[in-house]
Design a protein around this motif. Structure first.
Motif, mmCIF file in Angstrom:
data_model
loop_
_atom_site.group_PDB
_atom_site.id
_atom_site.type_symbol
_atom_site.label_atom_id
_atom_site.label_comp_id
_atom_site.label_asym_id
_atom_site.label_seq_id
_atom_site.Cartn_x
_atom_site.Cartn_y
_atom_site.Cartn_z
ATOM 1 N N LEU A 16 25.148 100.378 64.574
ATOM 2 C CA LEU A 16 23.874 100.013 65.190
ATOM 3 C C LEU A 16 22.703 100.574 64.399
ATOM 4 O O LEU A 16 21.756 99.855 64.073
ATOM 5 C CB LEU A 16 23.824 100.498 66.644
ATOM 6 N N VAL A 17 22.736 101.849 64.069
ATOM 7 C CA VAL A 17 21.631 102.458 63.314
ATOM 8 C C VAL A 17 21.449 101.747 61.982
ATOM 9 O O VAL A 17 20.318 101.492 61.558
ATOM 10 C CB VAL A 17 21.858 103.974 63.111
ATOM 11 N N ASN A 18 22.540 101.388 61.339
ATOM 12 C CA ASN A 18 22.457 100.783 60.011
ATOM 13 C C ASN A 18 22.188 99.279 60.026
ATOM 14 O O ASN A 18 22.267 98.632 58.986
ATOM 15 C CB ASN A 18 23.717 101.109 59.206
ATOM 16 N N ALA A 30 17.952 90.466 63.010
ATOM 17 C CA ALA A 30 17.143 89.251 62.937
ATOM 18 C C ALA A 30 17.923 88.086 62.342
ATOM 19 O O ALA A 30 17.408 86.970 62.275
ATOM 20 C CB ALA A 30 15.885 89.514 62.105
ATOM 21 N N THR A 31 19.167 88.338 61.926
ATOM 22 C CA THR A 31 19.991 87.278 61.353
ATOM 23 C C THR A 31 21.191 87.027 62.251
ATOM 24 O O THR A 31 21.710 87.954 62.875
ATOM 25 C CB THR A 31 20.494 87.652 59.941
ATOM 26 N N PRO A 32 21.649 85.796 62.318
ATOM 27 C CA PRO A 32 22.837 85.503 63.143
ATOM 28 C C PRO A 32 24.063 86.307 62.720
ATOM 29 O O PRO A 32 24.806 86.803 63.564
ATOM 30 C CB PRO A 32 23.056 84.003 62.940
ATOM 31 N N ASP A 33 24.289 86.455 61.407
ATOM 32 C CA ASP A 33 25.462 87.205 60.930
ATOM 33 C C ASP A 33 25.381 88.673 61.317
ATOM 34 O O ASP A 33 26.371 89.273 61.737
ATOM 35 C CB ASP A 33 25.605 87.085 59.408
ATOM 36 N N GLY A 34 24.206 89.279 61.166
ATOM 37 C CA GLY A 34 24.036 90.687 61.511
ATOM 38 C C GLY A 34 24.204 90.926 62.995
ATOM 39 O O GLY A 34 24.845 91.900 63.418
ATOM 40 N N LEU A 35 23.652 90.045 63.792
ATOM 41 C CA LEU A 35 23.780 90.161 65.244
ATOM 42 C C LEU A 35 25.236 89.985 65.660
ATOM 43 O O LEU A 35 25.745 90.735 66.497
ATOM 44 C CB LEU A 35 22.890 89.137 65.942
ATOM 45 N N GLU A 36 25.920 89.042 65.040
ATOM 46 C CA GLU A 36 27.340 88.811 65.338
ATOM 47 C C GLU A 36 28.178 90.036 64.992
ATOM 48 O O GLU A 36 29.075 90.422 65.751
ATOM 49 C CB GLU A 36 27.852 87.582 64.571
ATOM 50 N N ALA A 37 27.876 90.675 63.880
ATOM 51 C CA ALA A 37 28.618 91.878 63.474
ATOM 52 C C ALA A 37 28.426 92.998 64.491
ATOM 53 O O ALA A 37 29.377 93.698 64.843
ATOM 54 C CB ALA A 37 28.167 92.335 62.088
ATOM 55 N N LEU A 46 25.084 89.640 73.144
ATOM 56 C CA LEU A 46 23.658 89.958 73.206
ATOM 57 C C LEU A 46 22.847 88.687 73.045
ATOM 58 O O LEU A 46 23.268 87.756 72.357
ATOM 59 C CB LEU A 46 23.285 90.950 72.089
ATOM 60 N N THR A 47 21.681 88.661 73.661
ATOM 61 C CA THR A 47 20.770 87.527 73.548
ATOM 62 C C THR A 47 19.440 88.011 72.987
ATOM 63 O O THR A 47 19.215 89.224 72.835
ATOM 64 C CB THR A 47 20.522 86.874 74.922
ATOM 65 N N ALA A 48 18.553 87.088 72.731
ATOM 66 C CA ALA A 48 17.216 87.437 72.235
ATOM 67 C C ALA A 48 16.490 88.340 73.232
ATOM 68 O O ALA A 48 15.714 89.213 72.832
ATOM 69 C CB ALA A 48 16.413 86.165 71.975
#
Length: 180
Positions: A16-18, A30-37, A46-48
């Protein structure tokens, strides 16, 4: 010598911190891939609408990790982290076979509250086993990356001696040479 990894209980906090790369100014949330990870790491959807609380949690955790290097935690960050964790209900589970007790997120939590409860349970377990204070944030202002300190004395200051540590020492050396 085996590869040094972050203890499994702290991987979610470190992940989370990173999600924010200070040096590049890039926010993985802010990216779909980062949020998915992050959702995979936290086993939560999680949602917006969750993002303001998740970002607030991330930055308060970064400040707590920086405090583990001796840097004072800003009062606002300490208050944010305390408030967020207080809103994350946990339940105590006792293993019938061993009698061991562990904290788990309360049932029915979703979104940012579920993520925060998982983080709270991770922090409680890490504090109990003595690993929480070794999750640190790099001292380099341009980095602030979270890392797990495996050094014997637990006094590591940078995420990487080869990069952030070398830069810091070179700046100090050059500053000293300018004054002499």
């Amino acid at each position: 010598m085996g590869e040094r990894t972050t203890p499994s209980g702290l991987v979610l906090v470190e992940t989370l911190v990173n999600t924010f790369d200070v040096e590049a100014g890039r926010d993985a949330l802010a990216t779909p891939d980062g949020l998915e990870a992050l959702m995979r790491a936290g086993d939560v959807a999680l949602t917006a609408d969750d993002m303001p609380a998740v970002v607030r949690l991330r930055e308060a955790l970064r400040a707590a990790c920086a405090a583990h290097t001796g840097r004072a935690m800003p009062p606002r960050s300490a208050a944010d982290l305390t408030d967020l964790l207080a809103e994350a209900p946990l339940t105590l589970h006792v293993d019938g076979a061993t009698g061991n007790a562990t904290l788990h997120p309360a049932a029915g939590l979703t979104g940012a509250r579920a993520l925060t409860a998982r983080v709270a349970a991770s922090i409680a377990a890490a504090e109990a086993d003595g690993t929480w204070r070794r999750l640190k944030a790099c001292e380099a202002e341009s980095c602030r990356w979270a890392y797990y300190d495996h050094s014997p004395a637990g006094r590591r200051r940078w995420c990487s001696m080869q990069l952030c540590g070398a830069r810091s020492k070179m700046r100090a050396y050059r500053a000293k040479r300018r004054t002499t």
